[in-house]
Design an enzyme around this catalytic site. Structure first.
Site, mmCIF file in Angstrom:
data_model
loop_
_atom_site.group_PDB
_atom_site.id
_atom_site.type_symbol
_atom_site.label_atom_id
_atom_site.label_comp_id
_atom_site.label_asym_id
_atom_site.label_seq_id
_atom_site.Cartn_x
_atom_site.Cartn_y
_atom_site.Cartn_z
ATOM 1 N N LYS A 1 150.995 118.010 65.056
ATOM 2 C CA LYS A 1 149.936 117.282 64.347
ATOM 3 C C LYS A 1 148.590 117.584 64.991
ATOM 4 O O LYS A 1 148.488 117.688 66.215
ATOM 5 C CB LYS A 1 150.242 115.784 64.396
ATOM 6 N N SER B 1 149.894 108.998 58.446
ATOM 7 C CA SER B 1 148.913 110.069 58.571
ATOM 8 C C SER B 1 149.531 111.418 58.955
ATOM 9 O O SER B 1 148.877 112.446 58.870
ATOM 10 C CB SER B 1 147.863 109.687 59.617
ATOM 11 N N SER C 1 152.877 105.974 61.000
ATOM 12 C CA SER C 1 152.422 107.304 60.591
ATOM 13 C C SER C 1 153.379 108.444 60.869
ATOM 14 O O SER C 1 153.137 109.572 60.451
ATOM 15 C CB SER C 1 151.072 107.619 61.239
#
Length: 491
Positions: free
Chosen positions: A79, A154, A178
């Site tokens: 990420k 996210s 997330s």
């Protein structure tokens, strides 16, 4: 052999047995990324040159039987809010669109030490603020199961990349769900470990008391393997807990007979789609058939968690993001004459609307006259929720329920209704507020053939119990074959 179908363990084994070279694996997945990711948008930066160079070096070590590292030659995605030395790290924001860090996050040091290969940085909601991957400054991410649907957020880019077979695993960060929510939407496995189990050193902070890095994989064993590698105490991280190292694969296939599981009534009440409720009820029966005792319990403070979470998270975000001022690094506005104007214009132009909204909320909550009224009360609610959960774990081994209130929804369907979006986190937030481990695994498909997730929550530092229950359930129900069909259709 379809390399994109292979799991972390399968890839490692084939490389160890010299059936595949690291360069063959990396090269094949880059071909897939170049073919597919223009549609999915799961990567923000492709680390092709460095990855191919590293893979060639690993080929030479493989030929010499010097295959050190538990992930030797296995590709990974990361990420884009996890710091990677000399590799672009943007947090999906204009504020950091040209930022190349000078050090690695602790999790990256551990994965590099295991000889894993970084394929690139995965797309995300800007500064991890969002639940649909529609707040990225650069581009939206689409769900591999249905490209009209959001992948969740996210960590949507990480979950989409794993589901599509572009990487066998990725790391995400989980502040209010997330890792777990996009894993549920994309039909993969996502773990939020106990707060402090994995060092946050090198994770760009959103809400420091809530953030936790966790692995996203296509099956439970792979997930446990990755957590084995990235967990542990870190002297550079004051919130890293002095926990004893564990092997989460040990006992993962233990019998569930005699285990006691609690199902909060509020997790299956008002606001949960019927098809989600039906899938979870079937999962509950599966656990009972495996010998576990399942009882209904009540968490009366659950109804307040969304309010408490957004007050706390926004307050911490307001403080953490104050460092992005246009002075030291990141975006700097041009044409300013005073220091105050530089601050104001840089932050107005560098941050997206959702980030600015949360900074403003947090600044208001922390201001004189409102701190006691909002922030302190939210923290008191947090303590009450943790007390509820700890009391439950005196009598039960695990808590289960749905991961999300619905399956994935269409892109654009909810992004303009902020209150509705925030309420979507009600089921995942409790594990963050209490710091407890929680995993999401597939437990069904919606009428539109979009995945539904089952959430399993454990007491602090009891990830082994969580993995055990997830693995035994996965033996009874999984979406492995359906996911392979999704991957084939994308190609």
């Amino acid at each position: 052999m379809n390399i994109y179908e292979l799991t972390v363990e399968e890839l490692y084994e084939k490389i160890a047995q010299k059936e595949l070279k690291p360069s063959e694996v990396v090269g094949a997945l880059f071909e897939d990324i170049e073919k597919i990711d223009d549609t999915l948008g799961s990567f923000l930066f492709i680390n092709k040159e460095n990855a191919l160079k590293q893979a060639k070096e690993l080929d030479e070590l493989q030929a010499q039987d010097k295959m050190d590292g538990a992930l030797f030659g296995v590709p990974m995605g990361i990420k884009d809010n996890i710091i990677t030395k000399d590799v672009l790290t943007t947090c999906a924001s204009r504020m950091l669109e040209d930022f190349h860090p000078i050090y690695d996050a602790t999790v990256m040091e551990k994965l590099n030490g295991a000889s894993s290969v970084l394929m690139g940085k995965n797309n995300m909601d800007e500064f991890a603020m969002g639940g649909s991957n529609e707040t990225s400054y650069f581009k939206n991410v689409r769900n591999p199961w249905d490209t009209d649907a959001v992948p969740g957020g996210s960590s949507g880019g990480s979950a989409a990349a794993v589901a599509a077979g572009l990487v066998p695993y990725s790391l995400g960060s989980d502040t209010g769900g997330s890792v777990r929510q996009p894993s549920a939407f994309c039909g993969v496995v996502g773990m939020k470990p106990t707060y402090g189990r994995v060092s946050r050193y090198g994770l760009v902070a959103f809400a420091s008391s809530l953030d936790q890095i966790g692995p996203i994989t296509r099956n439970v064993r792979d997930n446990a393997k990755i957590l084995n590698i990235i967990s542990g105490t870190n002297h550079r991280d004051a919130t890293s807990m002095p926990n004893v190292d564990q092997d989460f694969l040990e006992g993962i296939d233990a019998d569930l007979s005699g285990k006691k599981i609690a199902v909060p009534e509020e997790f299956l009440g008002e606001g949960i789609d019927q098809e989600v409720t039906d899938a979870v009820e079937k999962a509950i029966k599966t656990f009972e058939e495996m010998g576990a005792t399942v009882d209904r319990v009540s968490f009366p403070h659950i109804k307040y968690v969304v309010s408490a979470y957004y007050l706390i998270a926004s307050s911490e975000a307001s403080s953490n993001l104050a460092r992005f001022d246009g002075i030291r690094y990141g975006y700097r506005a041009e044409g300013t004459e005073t220091l105050e104007e530089l601050y104001r214009k840089t932050r107005a132009e560098g941050f997206g609307e959702e980030v600015k909204r949360r900074i403003l909320l947090g600044t208001f909550v922390l201001s004189a006259g409102h701190y006691d009224q909002y922030y302190i009360r939210a923290q008191k609610l947090r303590s009450k929720l943790e007390a509820d959960m700890l009391k439950t774990f005196e009598d039960y081994d695990l808590v289960i329920g749905p991961t999300t209130t619905s399956a994935a929804y269409d892109i654009g369907e909810k992004i303009d209704d902020k209150l509705r979006m925030y309420k979507e986190d009600i089921l995942t937030i409790p594990a963050n507020l209490t710091g407890m481990p929680s995993i999401s695994i597939p437990c069904g498909l919606s009428e539109k053939k979009r995945p539904i997730g089952l959430q399993i929550i454990g007491n602090h530092f009891e990830e082994s119990k969580v993995y055990n229950a997830a693995y035994k359930f996965e033996e009874k129900y999984n979406l492995h074959e359906e996911l392979k069909e999704v991957q084939k259709e994308l190609r």
